[in-house]
Scaffold this motif. Structure first.
Motif, mmCIF file in Angstrom:
data_model
loop_
_atom_site.group_PDB
_atom_site.id
_atom_site.type_symbol
_atom_site.label_atom_id
_atom_site.label_comp_id
_atom_site.label_asym_id
_atom_site.label_seq_id
_atom_site.Cartn_x
_atom_site.Cartn_y
_atom_site.Cartn_z
ATOM 1 N N LYS A 1 0.540 -0.744 0.164
ATOM 2 C CA LYS A 1 0.251 0.053 0.049
ATOM 3 C C LYS A 1 0.923 1.638 -0.182
ATOM 4 O O LYS A 1 0.252 2.559 -0.279
ATOM 5 C CB LYS A 1 -1.036 -0.321 1.315
ATOM 6 N N TYR A 2 1.950 0.478 0.359
ATOM 7 C CA TYR A 2 2.687 2.304 0.230
ATOM 8 C C TYR A 2 3.133 2.565 -0.827
ATOM 9 O O TYR A 2 3.668 4.131 -1.576
ATOM 10 C CB TYR A 2 4.437 1.503 0.779
ATOM 11 N N TYR A 3 3.351 1.690 -2.161
ATOM 12 C CA TYR A 3 3.723 2.103 -3.550
ATOM 13 C C TYR A 3 2.050 2.761 -4.048
ATOM 14 O O TYR A 3 1.413 2.529 -3.722
ATOM 15 C CB TYR A 3 4.461 1.013 -3.592
ATOM 16 N N GLN A 4 2.577 3.947 -5.255
ATOM 17 C CA GLN A 4 1.352 4.174 -5.449
ATOM 18 C C GLN A 4 0.733 3.471 -7.182
ATOM 19 O O GLN A 4 0.249 3.028 -8.135
ATOM 20 C CB GLN A 4 1.798 5.764 -6.138
ATOM 21 N N ARG A 5 2.983 3.188 -8.034
ATOM 22 C CA ARG A 5 2.726 2.521 -9.445
ATOM 23 C C ARG A 5 3.712 1.547 -9.095
ATOM 24 O O ARG A 5 5.163 2.287 -8.854
ATOM 25 C CB ARG A 5 2.548 3.571 -9.698
ATOM 26 N N LEU A 6 4.265 1.181 -10.805
ATOM 27 C CA LEU A 6 5.084 0.078 -10.864
ATOM 28 C C LEU A 6 5.102 0.411 -12.367
ATOM 29 O O LEU A 6 4.567 0.775 -12.900
ATOM 30 C CB LEU A 6 5.050 -0.785 -11.098
ATOM 31 N N LEU A 7 6.661 1.090 -12.465
ATOM 32 C CA LEU A 7 7.131 1.427 -14.085
ATOM 33 C C LEU A 7 8.217 0.291 -14.594
ATOM 34 O O LEU A 7 9.268 0.327 -13.394
ATOM 35 C CB LEU A 7 7.776 2.800 -14.077
ATOM 36 N N GLU A 8 8.063 0.885 -15.956
ATOM 37 C CA GLU A 8 9.534 -0.639 -15.772
ATOM 38 C C GLU A 8 9.875 0.053 -17.352
ATOM 39 O O GLU A 8 9.885 0.520 -18.528
ATOM 40 C CB GLU A 8 8.578 -1.920 -16.544
ATOM 41 N N SER A 9 11.546 -0.007 -17.191
ATOM 42 C CA SER A 9 12.007 0.495 -18.252
ATOM 43 C C SER A 9 13.077 -1.019 -18.955
ATOM 44 O O SER A 9 13.139 -1.991 -18.135
ATOM 45 C CB SER A 9 13.224 1.356 -18.053
ATOM 46 N N GLN A 10 13.673 -0.706 -19.922
ATOM 47 C CA GLN A 10 14.361 -1.984 -19.749
ATOM 48 C C GLN A 10 16.264 -2.502 -19.297
ATOM 49 O O GLN A 10 15.932 -3.619 -19.129
ATOM 50 C CB GLN A 10 16.195 -1.453 -21.663
ATOM 51 N N ASP A 11 16.284 -1.917 -18.235
ATOM 52 C CA ASP A 11 17.047 -1.676 -17.104
ATOM 53 C C ASP A 11 16.171 -2.355 -16.490
ATOM 54 O O ASP A 11 17.405 -2.902 -15.195
ATOM 55 C CB ASP A 11 17.851 -0.660 -17.122
ATOM 56 N N GLY A 12 14.976 -1.726 -14.873
ATOM 57 C CA GLY A 12 14.965 -2.285 -14.378
ATOM 58 C C GLY A 12 13.492 -1.671 -14.137
ATOM 59 O O GLY A 12 12.874 -1.683 -14.855
ATOM 60 N N LEU A 13 13.167 -1.732 -12.663
ATOM 61 C CA LEU A 13 11.879 -1.529 -12.369
ATOM 62 C C LEU A 13 11.835 -0.546 -11.145
ATOM 63 O O LEU A 13 12.452 -0.270 -10.601
ATOM 64 C CB LEU A 13 10.982 -2.639 -11.834
ATOM 65 N N LEU A 14 10.596 0.388 -11.203
ATOM 66 C CA LEU A 14 10.884 1.466 -10.282
ATOM 67 C C LEU A 14 9.391 1.375 -9.712
ATOM 68 O O LEU A 14 7.746 1.270 -9.876
ATOM 69 C CB LEU A 14 10.539 3.201 -10.887
ATOM 70 N N LEU A 15 9.739 1.488 -8.755
ATOM 71 C CA LEU A 15 8.275 1.539 -7.007
ATOM 72 C C LEU A 15 8.102 2.502 -6.995
ATOM 73 O O LEU A 15 8.725 2.980 -6.184
ATOM 74 C CB LEU A 15 8.558 -0.107 -6.233
#
Length: 87
Positions: free
Chosen positions: A39-53
């Motif tokens: 619940k702490y996170y709002q979204r997940l973004l993905e790039s070619q190199d990894g993930l951003l929480l």
């Protein structure tokens, strides 16, 4: 601004230990430990190199693909994160 924040904070440059479960994400960075509910996170973004929480306005936890022992674990984490963040 994010780049300057990254450069000024030595904790961002230390090795991180990360594990995850249905309950959330556990981080250990040097002497700092945190156990964060999904619940702490709002979204997940993905790039070619990894993930951003992503949490907050411009804050995130970066999980590089190279940090996962294999593609199966990376895919399992991504699937769980997407499931938990859709709620």
């Amino acid at each position: 601004a994010s780049k300057r924040k990254w450069q000024r904070e030595p904790l961002y440059h230390t090795e991180h230990e990360v594990s995850f479960s249905e309950d959330g994400v556990y981080f250990r960075m040097g002497q700092v430990e945190s156990n964060l509910d999904w619940k702490y996170y709002q979204r997940l973004l993905e790039s070619q190199d990894g993930l951003l929480l992503v949490y907050g306005d411009d804050s995130f936890n970066l999980l590089p693909k190279r940090a996962f022992t294999d593609e199966g674990l990376f895919n399992a984490f991504r699937a769980l994160a997407l499931k938990k963040l859709k709620k």
